[in-house]
Structures are given as structure tokens and as C-alpha cells.
Design an enzyme around this catalytic site. Structure first.
Site, PDB file in Angstrom:
ATOM      1  N   CYS A   1       0.805  -1.217   0.000  1.00 32.85           N
ATOM      2  CA  CYS A   1       0.000   0.000   0.000  1.00 32.85           C
ATOM      3  C   CYS A   1       0.842   1.274   0.000  1.00 32.85           C
ATOM      4  O   CYS A   1       0.305   2.372  -0.134  1.00 32.85           O
ATOM      5  CB  CYS A   1      -0.919  -0.005   1.211  1.00 32.85           C
TER       6      CYS A   1
ATOM      7  N   HIS B   1      -3.765   7.905   5.367  1.00 29.79           N
ATOM      8  CA  HIS B   1      -3.840   6.565   4.788  1.00 29.79           C
ATOM      9  C   HIS B   1      -5.274   6.067   4.973  1.00 29.79           C
ATOM     10  O   HIS B   1      -5.840   5.494   4.061  1.00 29.79           O
ATOM     11  CB  HIS B   1      -2.815   5.649   5.461  1.00 29.79           C
TER      12      HIS B   1
ATOM     13  N   GLU C   1      -3.115   5.239  13.117  1.00 26.79           N
ATOM     14  CA  GLU C   1      -2.746   6.457  12.389  1.00 26.79           C
ATOM     15  C   GLU C   1      -3.122   7.692  13.211  1.00 26.79           C
ATOM     16  O   GLU C   1      -2.372   8.668  13.280  1.00 26.79           O
ATOM     17  CB  GLU C   1      -3.416   6.488  11.009  1.00 26.79           C
TER      18      GLU C   1
ATOM     19  N   LYS D   1     -10.002   7.403   0.595  1.00 19.52           N
ATOM     20  CA  LYS D   1     -10.446   6.015   0.437  1.00 19.52           C
ATOM     21  C   LYS D   1     -11.919   5.848   0.800  1.00 19.52           C
ATOM     22  O   LYS D   1     -12.531   4.854   0.420  1.00 19.52           O
ATOM     23  CB  LYS D   1      -9.590   5.081   1.303  1.00 19.52           C
TER      24      LYS D   1
ATOM     25  N   HIS E   1      -9.486   1.506  -1.724  1.00 21.40           N
ATOM     26  CA  HIS E   1      -8.040   1.457  -1.519  1.00 21.40           C
ATOM     27  C   HIS E   1      -7.376   1.004  -2.824  1.00 21.40           C
ATOM     28  O   HIS E   1      -7.531  -0.138  -3.230  1.00 21.40           O
ATOM     29  CB  HIS E   1      -7.740   0.489  -0.371  1.00 21.40           C
TER      30      HIS E   1
ATOM     31  N   PHE F   1       1.123  -3.115   4.317  1.00 27.50           N
ATOM     32  CA  PHE F   1       1.237  -4.420   4.957  1.00 27.50           C
ATOM     33  C   PHE F   1       2.702  -4.811   5.045  1.00 27.50           C
ATOM     34  O   PHE F   1       3.455  -4.639   4.095  1.00 27.50           O
ATOM     35  CB  PHE F   1       0.499  -5.480   4.141  1.00 27.50           C
TER      36      PHE F   1
END
Lengths: 420, 429
Positions: free
Chosen positions: B179, B319, B330, B351, B356, B415
């Protein structure tokens, strides 16, 4: 003011050896790591040779606390973690010797095509052998629950760098370069830049890949560039040779510790070599001029002339078109400077190729003796380069390593022998 | 003196538009690009929806689409976005030095032909040993593989296509950091120009994981929302009823250019790319660090790199995936970096509308941050209904807001614990 960057450690797990000493001596003795395949059963393939790492056991490279992670590491990831461990030990870079936030990872990696048995039950539950298609309803309903929940994390290329970072507590920059045969050298180049500009004090950098699996092999059979000399594997890969007919696939990993000279000095580490320059680009259409320019640019960055090179360590591996492309560029950029290529002994290690071959030259600078190019018996007319065909003393301080892809993406790294 | 880098061209392919204007308009209006999946039958998967790019046809964007005939969607999206970015920058016929013009593409793994792969596995699997029979698997592969399709699986091909298409002979890179890939590609491209290894870089991300294996993988990780009854409400970053992210796809390619080079040719300047940070959690491949260790360091490095104080950041494009874990961590990390300023700082997640875009997410979200700064309008986080006590910052809920922003931060956390952040700044000459 940019910082000087040195190599303070190296670890390699490759078809010839899993220690630096054995690697250097195997090359000097002219041994070949291309053999009949045993890691997989190759009987369904027209090509049954390659460069495999036999008897690899990742557990010996991991502390007990880290071994439980092995179930989340496919072979590519295990090879990377092993080489990183060796590199770190070789550099004497203990946990308390570096600030983890100033310690990064940059690896070349590729598609994870091995270790797919986890998909077996789901595939059998949902594949329709009559139509040759997957029944999605069955896959979703019956298949999914038959696949281990973490399956995907085992099959993305960037996890090699993530595992290396976790095992070694590298909290600095972390990247994975995916440029097939050029991945490893470009990952080293990026790591070099990161240390040079002061974003990290040290990086574990290199590449890891296994191409010894049915998918990679079957695909490359389709591509039509594999050598088929099943009866004579030791003579199969013939860089720059008149009778070259293709490449062999291999596997392995090589990781280097790239470190700022200041940091190495502070902790009393003696460098193996200095990284003096990195250059890269794309030779659109593989004409040769683009690669020649990248080579010249890389030498110019360090302010040296081609005649100061002891040798160039080439990408060539016996690929008919590709070796000729590289040779054209080398002729244009460096003339008669000696050229060595180690894919004859190693096969094509994919993302691990560049770093593994580079280490061969770094070891030569240290030992003072350069191993020969294997299987270049008669230099091909379309490869007009001065191939090193017998072992010889190292006489000059600089070495240039080149990697490239079949599409013309290319990179070069210049290293210098270390003297205190 | 460090070389300054500005953004002079943008191209996007997204579930909500294939131009900067249409994308940003839909963001401000709070439109959702989420709907039922159409590429394959996902009816029995835990998740049946996603954010697809509607009616994509590469031949609308490039004169000759034939080199991409066998390429996957990610490679085609990249080509389309790149073509728009190059044209937008006025470089399509521009007389610039092609050896000083490179590519840095954040992308993913190839999209294997699913039927072929599963045929190979199903045919060769031996239940007794739980292993695959290598010989059978190899033979099925040789029987079914189509040369072109398989060649395009090789991970260097999307970036190589871009080099070929525009004759770009400068540094040519592809990276894959889940990501974070698009953001990381832009950051490293920025550094390449600063280092004087190029004057121009075509950089960003392109990705599609809307394929059976992508959906399978994320569903198995229980990372995706399963709100199948109401897909447009599924992506709800920072909302207390969030249950996972929504899989999207697309591309964002930007032309990064050294400032004097841009000035000399009179290029239109969108913004200045001023800060980049990249770190690793070095924690677990499955979870981010619970205290946001890597994210905190990443944002701090990016802000310091931009030469500004944290209080000068006027907007964060988060994010904000809509997973329980990410949004909470976050938030924690933003508070650690920005202190009291965190509570005054508008934060939104693109998003919530786009889903995403994985490897493309960071690049498209940077474009949105740039437009927010240029237009003085911050797009909202839609579907924000139920406050989560653990997420107590200003997420610009549901309605766009007019705010002057001089510096914006865009976050991407991948990830495996790979983090990347960028700072874009209003160009002041």
C-alpha cells in the site's frame, strides 16, 4: 556534503557456496553450480538443469525466537533472511552497534512462484476439469476456507524485505525493487544513495529469488530463452561464447551491509570495499548506446577513466541477443578493458544475480586474484569484448558491475578496493 | 544548495474519473465509486463489491494500444495515466533531454491467469502428501501458458512499457511495497532529481488487485469490509462502525521536474514536492506497530525534510483505510507528531470514496492533496456517522470545507510495516 559509502559485510547463499570463502575458491577453481535439478522434480520439463541451492535449511540462520516466523516465509524470503544474517554477522554489526531507526533495507525481489501447495485443496474443490475453468461460486464458498489465512502475505515479493527488517530490527527506509534481473543491483544502488545522503547509517541491501519451480521454469520455456543442454550442465551457460544458446535459471540471495564510512569508522569496522558511484537508465530498444551512456556516466560520477578499471563484471549469461547487446555497449564504453561474467558458473539468479556477482568481484579485489569466465571458449563475433578466460591477478583498484533486463533497463555500480 | 522539485504534470485513472478535474470534483461532492464487482463472479466471496475503474479502454488514451494487448490492467492504467501526465506537462512533443527523464513506478505483482494457475495447482496437488507434483504442474503450465500473457507477468514490464512509449532513457525503476508503493516511488523519484541523476521523473503508482487471488488474499486476512448490503457505505474511515477497507484500482502518474528546468521551459507548476519520509515498523508482517512507531518516525522525517514545523502542515490526506487497526494507530501517530495541532488539523481519507487503490493509492491521494491546496477546498471523509473514541481528530466529516493550505501531508502505510509520507507545498517561486 554527501557521505562516503562502504561495504562492511556480505552474505551469500548461492548455487556455488554459502560462505564467502567457499564462494571465492569455487570460482577460482572453475567450479560450476549449474547442475541437474533436484530441488524439484524436473521430469515434466524440457529443461532439467539450473543453479539450485542444495541442502538449504533456513533454521540455521535464525535465532530460536525468529524460527516460528518460518511458516510465513516461502523459500525466497528464507533465502533473503539467511543472506542478511550472514551479512550482518560478517559486518560485526551487532544490535547495539546501530540506531535501528538509522538502519534500513533495500532488496530486489520477484514474483513468488514457488510454494503453492497451500492452494491445493481449494483448487481441487473448485476447478472444473471439463471446462478448464475455475467455478467461482465453489471457490468462494468451499475454497476460501481451505486456504491458510495468511496465504497472501507469503506470496508478495516485498515480504522478503519485511522479514529481513523484522529479524534485524531495521526501522529505517524499506524498499523492494522489482526489475527482474536488474532488481538486486538497483536495490543496492538505491541503498547506496540513501546512505550517501544521510538518510540511514547502514542498509541491508541486495536481492533474493528462486526460479527453481514449475511456474518460473514453464514460463521461461515458453519465452524460449533457456539453454537445453541437459546432459552437460556445467558447460550449458556460455557468456559471450560463439556457441551460446540460452540461459539457465537459478536461485539464491546475496545481501550486503552498505554503511557510511563515518559510521564504520566509529565502530571500528574495516570496509571490504568502497561504493564510488551508481548509474542507471533505460537503453530503449536495446541498441547498446543507452547502456554505454550509463556506463560512461557512472565512471564520470567517480571521475575515473575506463582504463582505471581492473575489470567489468558483466550481466551476460549466454542469452543470444542479450549478451550481444551488452557487448556492443561495453565495446563502445570501455573498449578493451577486461570483462568477466559469472553466470556460466552461477546461472541466472534473477533478483539475486547482481549482488551475488558483485560480491565475486569484491572478493577478487580482496584476494588479489580474479576468477575466469566459465564456458567462454570462443568469443562470439557479435560479442567483441576482452573476456577474462583464465584466472589472473587483480592489478587495478576499480571494478564496475552491470545488470540489465531484456527490455533495456540497466544499472551499473562502481566499487573500489579498500585501502586504509 | 539542494535541488528543488516541482510537479508539472498529472494523469489519473480512478474509479471516480480519469482527469484531475473529474476526480477532484467527485471528491468534493462526496461521491462514492464503490459498487458490485463485475470482473468476475464474487457472489460467494465474503466481499462482493469494490471500486472498479468503469469502462476502461486503453485505446482512448494512447495512439497504439497493441503493445499492451497481453498486459494486465495495472500496466494499462499506468500507460493511460502516464500519457495524460506527459501531455499535461507539455512534454509530449517537448524537446527535453530524454536521458535526463526517468520512470519510477510503484506497482504490484502480475495478475496471473487465474484459470491457468488453478488448473496447474488442481491437476498436480497430491492430497496424501499435501504437495504438488512438479512434473504434472510443469506440463500443465507448458500446455496452457500463452507467451504474451506470461511475459507481461514479469514485474519489470509495466515500467519498461513507459520507457518505450515516451522514449525515456533516464533511471527506470519499479518498486513494490504494498500500500506504500505509489508514495514511495514518488519519494524516491524526488530524491533521484535532488541527487542530479535526472531532471524529470514520471513517477507514481498503478495497481489492480481486483482479481480472484487479490480478493481471496485480502478476504482471508479479514482486511476487507463485508458490508455487502450497502457497498457505498462500506468504506468509512475513522467511523466507529468501520469493518475493513474496500478494494479499489487505478493509477496516478505525476511528472516531477527540477525547478530551474521547469522554469526554463515555462512549465505550469502545480505544487512543490518538499518532503519525503520512509520507514519500517520492523514489527510483524501481519500487524502495524500498536503505538505507530514507524508511522510516527515516517511523518516526522517527511515534515523535517520539507523544512517546516509540524504546525505549518494544514491538511493531512490520511492513509485512512477504514480498518479497525490502521485508523486507530494512524490517529495515535498523528497526535504524537503534531501534539495539540493535531486537533486543529483537517484530516481526510480519499479512500472513503475511492476505496483502496493499494500500490496506486498514495499517488492518487497526493494528487487530491495538491488539488485541495490549489483550490482551497478539503474533500471530506464520507460515511462518517458514529464517532470512535479512539479516533477523536477532525476528519472533515461528510462535507468538504474551504481552508487555505500551504503544506499538505500524504500518508501511506503498507502491509508488512512499510511506511512512506510526502509533503507537498504551495509553490511560492
Amino acid at each position: 556534503m554527501s557521505r562516503r559509502v562502504v561495504i562492511t559485510g556480505a552474505g551469500t547463499v548461492n548455487p556455488l557456496a554459502s560462505t564467502l570463502d567457499a564462494f571465492a575458491s569455487s570460482l577460482l577453481e572453475g567450479k560450476c553450480g549449474v547442475r541437474a535439478l533436484t530441488v524439484i522434480d524436473p521430469s515434466g520439463l524440457p529443461v532439467r538443469i539450473g543453479g539450485e541451492v542444495r541442502d538449504f535449511d533456513a533454521r540455521q540462520y535464525l535465532d530460536k525466537k525468529d524460527r516460528k516466523s518460518l511458516k510465513l516465509m516461502v523459500r525466497t524470503h528464507q533465502l533473503a533472511v539467511a543472506a542478511a544474517r550472514l551479512a550482518r554477522d560478517h559486518a560485526g554489526l551487532s544490535v547495539d552497534a546501530i540506531d535501528p531507526e538509522r538502519f534500513g533495507t533495500s532488496l530486489g525481489s520477484g514474483t513468488v512462484s514457488a510454494d503453492l501447495a497451500d492452494l491445493g485443496p481449494a483448487s481441487r474443490a473448485s476447478f472444473d476439469f471439463h471446462t478448464g475453468r475455475v467455478c467461482f461460486d465453489k471457490w468462494g464458498r468451499d475454497g476460501l476456507s481451505l486456504i491458510p489465512p495468511m496465504w497472501m502475505l507469503n506470496h508478495v515479493p516485498n515480504m522478503a524485505a519485511c522479514h529481513v527488517a523484522i529479524v534485524n530490527d531495521c526501522r529505517g527506509p524499506n524498499n523492494t525493487i522489482t526489475l527482474t534481473d536488474e532488481s538486486g543491483l538497483s536495490a543496492l544502488g538505491e541503498a547506496y544513495r540513501i546512505v550517501r545522503r544521510g538518510r540511514a547509517d547502514a542498509m541491508l541491501a541486495g536481492g533474493a529469488e528462486t526460479r527453481i519451480n514449475p511456474i518460473s521454469l514453464a514460463r521461461n520455456v515458453k519465452f524460449g530463452h533457456l539453454v537445453a543442454a541437459n546432459d552437460d550442465p556445467a558447460r550449458a551457460c556460455r557468456p559471450f561464447d560463439r556457441d551460446r544458446t540460452g540461459i539457465a535459471l537459478g536461485e539464491g540471495s546475496t545481501v550486503l551491509v552498505l554503511e557510511s564510512l563515518d559510521h564504520a569508522n566509529r565502530r571500528g569496522a574495516r570496509p571490504l570495499a568502497e561504493v564510488c558511484a551508481f548509474g542507471c537508465g533505460m537503453d530503449v530498444g536495446c541498441k547498446g548506446a543507452g547502456l554505454a551512456r550509463v556506463i560512461r556516466d557512472t565512471l564520470n560520477k567517480a571521475g575515473i577513466r575506463a582504463t582505471e578499471l581492473d575489470h567489468v563484471n558483466a550481466n551476460a549469461g549466454g542469452w543470444v541477443d542479450h549478451d550481444a547487446w551488452e557487448a556492443r555497449a561495453l565495446r563502445e564504453a570501455i573498449g578493451d578493458v577486461p570483462v568477466v561474467a559469472y553466470k556460466g558458473a552461477l546461472s541466472n539468479l534473477g533478483s539475486a544475480a547482481g549482488p551475488t556477482e558483485l560480491i565475486a568481484s569484491v572478493l577478487a579485489l580482496q584476494i588479489g586474484r580474479l576468477a575466469a569466465t566459465l564456458n567462454c571458449d570462443k568469443i562470439a563475433a557479435d560479442c567483441p569484448v576482452n573476456v577474462v578466460r583464465a584466472p589472473r591477478p587483480v592489478t587495478k583498484p576499480f571494478v564496475l558491475k552491470i545488470s540489465g533486463t531484456d527490455r533495456g533497463q540497466c544499472a551499473a555500480i562502481l566499487v573500489r578496493r579498500w585501502k586504509d | 544548495m539542494r535541488r528543488r522539485v516541482v510537479i508539472t504534470g498529472i494523469g489519473v485513472i480512478t474509479p471516480l474519473g480519469d482527469s484531475v478535474d473529474s476526480l477532484f470534483r467527485s471528491q468534493v461532492e462526496g461521491k462514492s465509486g464503490v459498487g458490485p464487482l463485475t470482473y468476475f463472479s464474487a457472489a460467494t466471496f465474503p466481499t462482493t463489491f469494490g471500486a472498479e475503474v468503469p469502462n476502461f479502454d486503453l485505446s482512448r488514451y494512447v495512439a497504439d494500444a497493441s503493445p499492451w494487448h497481453d498486459a494486465g490492467l495495472a500496466s494499462q492504467f499506468a500507460a493511460a495515466a502516464a500519457r495524460m501526465a506527459i501531455e499535461d506537462a507539455g512534454l509530449f512533443d517537448g524537446a527535453v533531454d530524454r536521458t535526463r527523464f526517468g520512470v519510477y513506478l510503484g506497482t504490484g505483482e502480475g495478475t496471473q491467469v487465474f484459470d491457468t494457475l488453478i488448473d496447474m495447482v488442481a491437476s498436480s496437488y497430491q492430497p496424501a502428501t499435501r504437495k504438488l507434483d512438479d512434473a504434472i504442474m510443469s506440463q500443465r503450465g507448458i500446455a496452457r501458458y500463452e507467451l504474451g500473457r506470461e511475459y507481461e507477468q514479469e514485474l519489470h514490464t509495466p515500467a519498461a512499457h513507459l520507457g518505450d512509449l515516451f522514449n525515456l532513457e533516464g533511471p527506470n525503476f519499479a518498486c513494490l511495497t504494498a500500500c506504500a508503493a505509489g508514495t514511495q516511488a514518488l519519494g524516491e523519484a524526488l530524491e533521484i532529481i535532488r541527487d542530479n541523476d535526472a531532471d524529470l521523473m514520471l513517477a507514481g503508482g498503478s495497481h489492480s488487485m481486483i482479481h480472484p487471488l487479490g480478493l481471496t488474499g485480502f478476504n482471508l486476512l479479514t482486511a476487507l469490509s463485508t458490508r455487502n448490503g450497502d457497498p457505498q457505505k462500506a468504506s468509512r474511515p475513522f467511523d466507529n462502525k468501520r469493518d475493513g477497507f474496500v478494494l479499489g484500482e487505478g493509477a496516478g502518474l505525476l511528472v516531477l521536474e527540477e525547478l530551474t528546468h521547469a522554469r526554463k521551459r515555462g512549465a505550469r507548476i502545480y505544487a512543490e514536492l518538499t518532503g519525503y519520509g520512509a520507514t519500517s515498523d520492523a514489527f510483524r508482517v501481519t500487524d502495524c506497530h500498536p503505538e505507530g512507531r514507524g508511522a510516527i518516525a515516517c511523518m516526522r522525517i517527511a515534515v523535517a525534510d520539507a523544512g517546516i514545523r509540524p504546525e505549518q502542515v494544514g491538511y493531512i490526506n490520511a492513509h485512512g483505510t477504514s480498518t479497525r487497526n490502521n485508523d486507530q494507530v494512524e490517529t495515535l501517530a498523528i497526535k504524537a507528531v503534531f501534539g495539540d495541532h493535531a486537533y486543529r488539523l483537517p484530516i481526510s481519507s480519499s479512500k472513503s470514496m475511492l476505496g483502496h487503490l493499494i500500490g496506486a493509492a498514495g499517488a492518487v491521494e497526493l494528487v487530491i492533496a495538491i488539488e485541495a491546496m490549489r483550490k482551497g477546498i478539503i474533500p471530506p471523509t464520507i460515511n462518517y456517522e458514529f464517532p470512535d473514541p479512539a479516533c477523536d481528530l477532525d476528519y472533515v466529516p461528510n462535507v468538504a470545507r474551504e481552508v487555505r493550505v500551504d503544506h499538505a501531508l500524504s500518508n501511506s502505510f503498507g502491509f508488512g510495516g512499510q511506511n512512506a509520507s510526502l509533503v507537498v507545498s504551495r509553490f511560492k517561486g
